[in-house]
Design a protein around this motif. Structure first.
Motif, mmCIF file in Angstrom:
data_model
loop_
_atom_site.group_PDB
_atom_site.id
_atom_site.type_symbol
_atom_site.label_atom_id
_atom_site.label_comp_id
_atom_site.label_asym_id
_atom_site.label_seq_id
_atom_site.Cartn_x
_atom_site.Cartn_y
_atom_site.Cartn_z
ATOM 1 N N LEU A 67 0.834 -1.209 -0.152
ATOM 2 C CA LEU A 67 0.051 0.054 -0.118
ATOM 3 C C LEU A 67 0.926 1.411 0.280
ATOM 4 O O LEU A 67 0.588 2.339 -0.450
ATOM 5 C CB LEU A 67 -1.176 -0.014 1.064
ATOM 6 N N LEU A 68 2.132 1.274 0.729
ATOM 7 C CA LEU A 68 2.904 2.312 0.823
ATOM 8 C C LEU A 68 3.394 2.729 -0.547
ATOM 9 O O LEU A 68 3.435 3.758 -1.233
ATOM 10 C CB LEU A 68 4.097 2.139 1.660
ATOM 11 N N ALA A 71 0.769 3.857 -2.826
ATOM 12 C CA ALA A 71 0.370 5.499 -2.648
ATOM 13 C C ALA A 71 1.395 6.336 -3.082
ATOM 14 O O ALA A 71 1.352 7.602 -3.876
ATOM 15 C CB ALA A 71 0.286 5.651 -1.216
ATOM 16 N N GLN A 75 1.091 9.038 -6.697
ATOM 17 C CA GLN A 75 1.481 10.574 -6.109
ATOM 18 C C GLN A 75 2.561 11.108 -7.093
ATOM 19 O O GLN A 75 2.677 12.073 -7.595
ATOM 20 C CB GLN A 75 1.632 10.979 -4.851
ATOM 21 N N TRP A 84 1.166 12.763 0.444
ATOM 22 C CA TRP A 84 0.207 12.327 1.443
ATOM 23 C C TRP A 84 0.179 11.062 1.724
ATOM 24 O O TRP A 84 0.099 10.216 0.849
ATOM 25 C CB TRP A 84 -0.916 13.082 1.047
ATOM 26 N N LEU A 85 0.042 10.673 3.026
ATOM 27 C CA LEU A 85 -0.258 9.371 3.365
ATOM 28 C C LEU A 85 -1.389 9.449 4.436
ATOM 29 O O LEU A 85 -1.269 9.995 5.288
ATOM 30 C CB LEU A 85 1.040 8.460 3.823
#
Length: 194
Positions: A67-68, A71, A75, A84-85
């Protein structure tokens, strides 16, 4: 985005991330803040290296890293000026001792990547072609939580992301090309398995 003046090699990224590890547990947010990135690619290198380390066996770790990666990649593609997380992802923690051991483990692969990389085939690491490796990282990050129960799948995807992210970070289009070829081969294999 240009690479940070402080972080110039994969070894620099590992060293800086290791410095962020403090206390009994360390959070994703603390590591990200310590990297102080001017480029998104170091934020792809750290979790993807972690996925090829013994940390990949920790339950849920693959999903958090995936997921990191997704994300950050999204971006990066959207060219957002600041990362942004979601709070829950920034607060995700791991044992500092375990994380330090993993960092020591992937110091050697980072050094090897540093000696192999050089600036070449720049067209593959600049827009519009740079969107191809960024898109692969996004897709691989999104599917990682779905593959958590398939042994070694996250480590294989993580290794490919390491190659792609290091190539983008170092401006090495040849490394990116190798990563994209590996991604196509692995994707074909996963489709056959599914």
């Amino acid at each position: 985005m240009p690479a940070s003046a402080e972080l110039q090699t994969a070894s620099d990224v590992v060293r800086q991330a290791r410095k962020a590890l403090d206390g009994a547990t360390s959070s994703v947010g603390e590591v990200i803040d310590a990297l102080g990135v001017a480029s998104y690619t170091p934020l792809l290198i750290v979790p993807s290296l972690a996925l090829v380390s013994p940390l990949s066996g920790v339950p849920g770790f693959t999903s958090v890293c995936g997921l990191l990666i997704a994300a950050v990649s999204l971006q990066q593609i959207l060219q957002r000026p600041n990362l942004w997380l979601p709070g829950w992802l920034r607060r995700a923690t791991i044992s500092t001792d375990r994380a330090r051991s993993a960092m020591l483990w992937f110091t050697r692969p980072a050094r090897w990547l540093d000696t192999f990389t050089k600036r070449r085939l720049r067209g593959l690491v600049t827009p519009p072609l740079a969107r191809l490796p960024q898109g692969i990282c996004l897709i691989f990050g999104m599917v990682m939580p779905l593959l958590e129960l398939i042994p070694f799948s996250s480590s294989i995807l993580g290794a490919i992301i390491v190659v792609l992210a290091t190539g983008m970070f170092m401006g090495d289009g040849l490394l990116v090309l190798i990563g994209m070829m590996l991604a196509m081969a692995v994707t074909g294999g996963l489709i056959v398995l599914i």
